[in-house]
Design a protein around this motif. Structure first.
Motif, PDB file in Angstrom:
ATOM      1  N   ILE A 220       0.472  -0.973   0.041  1.00  0.00           N
ATOM      2  CA  ILE A 220       0.286   0.031   0.151  1.00  0.00           C
ATOM      3  C   ILE A 220       0.493   1.145   0.186  1.00  0.00           C
TER       4      ILE A 220
ATOM      5  N   ALA B 276       2.810   2.915  -3.844  1.00  0.00           N
ATOM      6  CA  ALA B 276       1.731   2.337  -4.875  1.00  0.00           C
ATOM      7  C   ALA B 276       2.276   2.433  -6.588  1.00  0.00           C
TER       8      ALA B 276
ATOM      9  N   PHE C 215      -5.097   4.111   0.426  1.00  0.00           N
ATOM     10  CA  PHE C 215      -5.788   2.994  -0.204  1.00  0.00           C
ATOM     11  C   PHE C 215      -7.064   3.137  -1.004  1.00  0.00           C
TER      12      PHE C 215
ATOM     13  N   GLN D 241      -5.127   1.921  -4.639  1.00  0.00           N
ATOM     14  CA  GLN D 241      -4.758   0.681  -4.670  1.00  0.00           C
ATOM     15  C   GLN D 241      -6.249   0.076  -5.205  1.00  0.00           C
ATOM     16  N   MET D 242      -7.131   0.392  -4.336  1.00  0.00           N
ATOM     17  CA  MET D 242      -8.627   0.133  -4.334  1.00  0.00           C
ATOM     18  C   MET D 242      -8.828   0.457  -6.210  1.00  0.00           C
TER      19      MET D 242
ATOM     20  N   VAL E 200      -7.132  -2.097  -8.617  1.00  0.00           N
ATOM     21  CA  VAL E 200      -7.586  -3.697  -8.181  1.00  0.00           C
ATOM     22  C   VAL E 200      -9.080  -3.668  -9.153  1.00  0.00           C
TER      23      VAL E 200
ATOM     24  N   MET F 256      -3.763  -7.953  -5.295  1.00  0.00           N
ATOM     25  CA  MET F 256      -3.684  -6.769  -4.814  1.00  0.00           C
ATOM     26  C   MET F 256      -4.993  -6.680  -3.868  1.00  0.00           C
ATOM     27  N   THR F 257      -6.065  -7.690  -5.348  1.00  0.00           N
ATOM     28  CA  THR F 257      -7.275  -8.066  -3.811  1.00  0.00           C
ATOM     29  C   THR F 257      -6.823  -8.215  -2.419  1.00  0.00           C
TER      30      THR F 257
ATOM     31  N   CYS G 113      -5.640  -5.833  -0.536  1.00  0.00           N
ATOM     32  CA  CYS G 113      -6.218  -3.987  -0.206  1.00  0.00           C
ATOM     33  C   CYS G 113      -7.071  -4.442   1.015  1.00  0.00           C
ATOM     34  N   THR G 114      -7.969  -6.213   0.634  1.00  0.00           N
ATOM     35  CA  THR G 114      -8.798  -6.801   2.198  1.00  0.00           C
ATOM     36  C   THR G 114      -8.167  -7.187   2.927  1.00  0.00           C
TER      37      THR G 114
ATOM     38  N   ILE H 218      -7.214  -3.172   4.661  1.00  0.00           N
ATOM     39  CA  ILE H 218      -8.860  -2.678   5.740  1.00  0.00           C
ATOM     40  C   ILE H 218      -8.880  -2.763   6.812  1.00  0.00           C
TER      41      ILE H 218
END
Length: 496
Positions: free
Chosen positions: A243, A246, A397, A400-401, A404, A431-432, A435-436, A439
């Motif tokens: 994260i 980036a 965040f 990066q979302m 995704v 990347m999923t 990020c998951t 968070i």
């Protein structure tokens, strides 16, 4: 020194070898008319030369991200360089290539429209909101960061006193102008020169530290350190590093910028050089600043103290003047300042175009461009009053979302056309999960769950999303019909 040269060589090889492979999988059509000609309007759709488009793309995507991110990532040690190399080649450059080429194939469409076409209207509405929010955060970050850096430079190097508020107002005034005038008047005319300055600055810093007797390039590190977490605060590498860094590895912000140049590209064969190549160029910049951060301060503890004292901006200031002296330091420092400014204006420009596309409002007339732009700048001005560190966390965040979503869009496209989708699906899956997990684990932005539980849920979510995208995409499209639709979108009107 050898570690740095190895990483740079790997990036260059990635461009020629993997970039060519990705281009072949996509399947360029050199004889197809591009939106620069089919929708030419003299404002946003303007044909520009290959070299000019490359330099503008490089400046558009290279804000403070490939400098501040790698500096913060350097706190984990040379492992940051490993992520920059692999992330840039197999995720970031693939992401940028498809965000640009899919825009070309869809008549110069912005990322929400592209996402909507291949992932459905729900994804389109999500991306419309997410992309505009991200771009506003980017615009604010790229106002506050250069304003702070210029204020610091003037107040330290001259007897004058410059306030932060004054500098913010000046940068905002420029952003308003650059957002509404035709793209070839300011951005297309001056940004190639700034791009040359950026390249000169980067090479100059590497040469300075390479021949320095006091700051040998990565002298205190070995190749084995690339697989070690050296963070002085004992922060976990997973998933924070992915994260933190980036823009130097993979960045969703680029998906909002690539369509700007997709509207100016003269031929699809130029896409690998412009989109894939600019990301590789940004990766080199990220490597340079990561290496400088690791080398100039000598130890991880000293680097951590420098970041704690004045953030990554302090690292830029100290290393620029420490390596190049006063005159060279000013030139290098201004080269860094140019980066966020030349990305901030295009962030607001992209926001204008995304909203205009959503509301179906043409942008050839100045009145319509102002109507879309003014509310964005009002909101951006309000957000500049929020603490920079808070804005940066949310930006990281959101950034990066968005990446995704763009990677999954590329996978859906490749699945629809029965092409090798794994080139985007594998980085999308990674990347999923990043990020998951982030968070769920982060106590400031997210839910504060344990790392093990967050990672387990992240893996489950990733597998579910992968199955869902494959199910809704594979064999669902009609390649012949989709090909005809793409041709129709890029057909020159008879009245032209």
């Amino acid at each position: 020194m050898m570690m740095f040269l190895f990483c740079v060589a790997a990036l260059i090889a990635g461009y020629f070898i993997y970039g060519t492979f990705v281009e072949k999988v996509f399947g360029i059509k050199e004889n197809r008319t591009t939106p620069a000609f089919s929708k030419r309007d003299g404002v946003d759709y303007v044909p520009m030369s290959n070299k000019k488009v490359y330099l503008v793309q490089l400046l558009n995507i290279a804000g403070v991200g490939p400098i501040f991110g790698p500096i913060m990532g350097a706190l984990y040690g040379p492992a940051a360089m490993l992520w920059i190399v692999f992330g840039c080649i197999f995720a970031g450059a693939v992401h940028d290539y498809f965000s640009g080429m899919l825009s070309i194939r869809n008549g110069g469409a912005s990322v929400p429209s592209i996402t909507g076409r291949y992932l459905g209207n729900g994804a389109k509405h999500f991306m419309n909101v997410f992309a505009v929010v991200l771009l506003l955060l980017v615009g604010v970050v790229f106002v506050s960061a250069p304003a702070s850096m210029i204020t610091n430079l003037v107040n330290h190097q001259t007897s004058a006193t410059l306030s932060m508020g004054t500098m913010v107002a000046i940068i905002f005034a420029y952003y308003i102008l650059a957002t509404i005038v035709p793209i070839d008047k300011i951005i297309g005319r001056f940004y190639p020169l700034f791009g040359a300055l950026l390249i000169f600055m980067s090479v100059g810093l590497v040469c300075a530290i390479g021949f320095s007797s006091h700051h040998a390039l990565l002298a205190n590190y070995s190749f084995s350190d690339m697989f070690t977490n050296m963070n002085p605060n004992h922060l976990p590498l997973w998933p924070a590093l992915f994260i933190t860094i980036a823009c130097g590895a993979v960045s969703g912000f680029h998906a909002t910028q690539s369509p700007l140049m997709a509207r100016c590209l003269e031929n699809e064969k130029n896409g690998r050089f412009v989109f894939f190549g600019a990301m590789i160029g940004e990766g080199v910049i990220a490597l340079i600043w990561c290496a400088i951060a690791l080398s100039f301060f000598g130890t991880m503890g000293s680097l951590g103290a420098a970041v704690a004292h004045g953030g990554p901006g302090n690292v830029v200031y100290s290393s620029s003047f420490g390596l190049l002296g006063t005159f060279g330091g000013i030139i290098a420092f201004l080269g860094v300042v140019i980066l966020p400014i030349t990305s901030g204006d295009t962030a607001f420009r992209s926001s204008r175009l995304i909203l205009a596309e959503y509301f179906n409002m043409e942008q050839k007339t100045l009145k319509n461009r102002l109507f879309m732009s003014v509310p964005l700048f009002i909101i951006g001005g309000i957000l500049t009053q929020v603490d920079f560190a808070v804005i940066w966390r949310y930006f990281g965040f959101a950034n990066q979302m968005t990446a995704v979503m763009m990677l999954w869009t590329a996978s859906a496209y490749l699945l629809r056309f029965n092409k090798l989708h794994w080139i985007s699906t594998i980085p999308a899956m990674f990347m999923t999960a990043v990020c998951t997990t982030f968070i769920l684990n982060n106590s400031t932005l997210g839910f504060g769950l344990s790392m093990s539980l967050s990672t387990a849920i992240g893996i489950v979510v990733t597998l579910f999303v992968t199955g869902y995208v494959i199910k809704i995409s594979k064999g669902k499209g009609d390649p012949a019909f989709d090909q005809a639709e793409e041709d129709k979108l890029n057909t020159v009107p008879k009245t032209v």
